[in-house]
Design a protein around this motif. Structure first.
Motif, PDB file in Angstrom:
ATOM      1  N   TRP A 297       1.513   0.808  -6.198  1.00  0.00           N
ATOM      2  CA  TRP A 297       1.637   1.766  -7.297  1.00  0.00           C
ATOM      3  C   TRP A 297       0.281   2.182  -7.843  1.00  0.00           C
ATOM      4  N   ASN A 298      -0.804   1.630  -7.292  1.00  0.00           N
ATOM      5  CA  ASN A 298      -2.129   2.184  -7.560  1.00  0.00           C
ATOM      6  C   ASN A 298      -2.378   3.414  -6.690  1.00  0.00           C
ATOM      7  N   GLN A 299      -1.618   3.504  -5.603  1.00  0.00           N
ATOM      8  CA  GLN A 299      -1.780   4.573  -4.623  1.00  0.00           C
ATOM      9  C   GLN A 299      -0.750   5.686  -4.809  1.00  0.00           C
ATOM     10  N   PHE A 300       0.484   5.306  -5.149  1.00  0.00           N
ATOM     11  CA  PHE A 300       1.587   6.258  -5.288  1.00  0.00           C
ATOM     12  C   PHE A 300       2.061   6.317  -6.735  1.00  0.00           C
ATOM     13  N   SER A 301       2.411   7.503  -7.200  1.00  0.00           N
ATOM     14  CA  SER A 301       3.134   7.613  -8.461  1.00  0.00           C
ATOM     15  C   SER A 301       4.575   7.168  -8.219  1.00  0.00           C
ATOM     16  N   LEU A 302       5.259   6.810  -9.284  1.00  0.00           N
ATOM     17  CA  LEU A 302       6.577   6.185  -9.146  1.00  0.00           C
ATOM     18  C   LEU A 302       7.595   6.830 -10.068  1.00  0.00           C
ATOM     19  N   ASP A 303       8.763   7.144  -9.502  1.00  0.00           N
ATOM     20  CA  ASP A 303       9.939   7.528 -10.274  1.00  0.00           C
ATOM     21  C   ASP A 303      11.000   6.472  -9.996  1.00  0.00           C
ATOM     22  N   VAL A 304      11.450   5.777 -11.025  1.00  0.00           N
ATOM     23  CA  VAL A 304      12.422   4.700 -10.833  1.00  0.00           C
ATOM     24  C   VAL A 304      13.656   4.955 -11.692  1.00  0.00           C
ATOM     25  N   LYS A 305      14.815   4.844 -11.048  1.00  0.00           N
ATOM     26  CA  LYS A 305      16.074   5.084 -11.745  1.00  0.00           C
ATOM     27  C   LYS A 305      17.100   4.024 -11.371  1.00  0.00           C
TER      28      LYS A 305
END
Length: 211
Positions: A153-161
């Motif tokens: 998550w330092n590399q990718f943005s995250l959407d969590v549902k």
């Protein structure tokens, strides 16, 4: 007298033989091999010589390379998150990825009677375990821990549902790459990459120092 008759008979025979020979050979018949062949008619498209800059072997289409093996990740996610013996509220878990935008979306669909606390537990587990699945493919990534969601998550943005079968969102969060992840379960207070505090010495205000 007999001699004259013989000569007459021989003359008739010679004339007969000459007539047969002439009629058996037709001067109008084409002679095989006598016709000239146009070399241009013998050429085919296959023999066409290409210019040097176009004369190259046709290679197979280049296989598109990706940052990680997402199909392998999908297989592992299916085996882990859809295990109802470990996650009794689970219905299905899905994820999306966009390497060009460096974004990953994680969505866990759960049963309608799932509580908010259970949903938060599932969200924490999903983010950590997905990081670990991808980290197993790279020496550059670190696994999650009790106080970290992992370095993916330092590399990718995250959407969590976490949503119910009926479509109610129990958890719906988005984080930029490197941003602190504030998901917290009942058992731990795990956070993502933390902001580094500025511990450098501060210059004293001269006015205050003189007092």
């Amino acid at each position: 007298m007999k001699l004259l008759k013989r000569m007459a008979v021989l003359s008739l025979v010679v004339l007969a033989l000459g007539g047969c020979t002439k009629s058996s050979i037709s001067t109008d018949a084409p002679v095989s091999g006598s016709e000239e062949v146009d070399p241009a008619k013998m050429e085919t498209d296959d023999d066409e010589t290409l210019p040097r800059d176009q004369n190259f072997l046709v290679e197979d289409e280049t296989v598109e390379t990706t940052m990680y093996d997402w199909e392998q990740a999908q297989s592992e996610c299916d085996g882990l998150f859809n295990d109802t013996s470990a996650f009794p509220q689970s219905v299905k878990m899905e994820f999306t990825y966009d390497e060009s935008a460096l974004n990953i979306g994680l969505t866990w669909t759960v049963k309608n009677d799932t509580t908010n606390d259970d949903a938060m537990e599932y969200a924490v587990t999903m983010v950590k375990q997905f990081n670990d699945i991808i980290a197993a493919q790279s020496m550059d990534l670190e696994n999650s821990s009790t106080d970290s969601f992992g370095t993916l998550w330092n590399q990718f943005s995250l959407d969590v549902k976490v949503v119910t079968e009926g479509g109610k969102a129990l958890v719906d969060k988005s984080y930029k790459a490197g941003e602190k992840i504030d998901l917290k379960s009942n058992e731990t207070a795990a956070e993502g990459p933390e902001d580094v505090a500025d511990d450098s010495p501060k210059k004293l205000d001269e006015t205050k120092a003189s007092k």
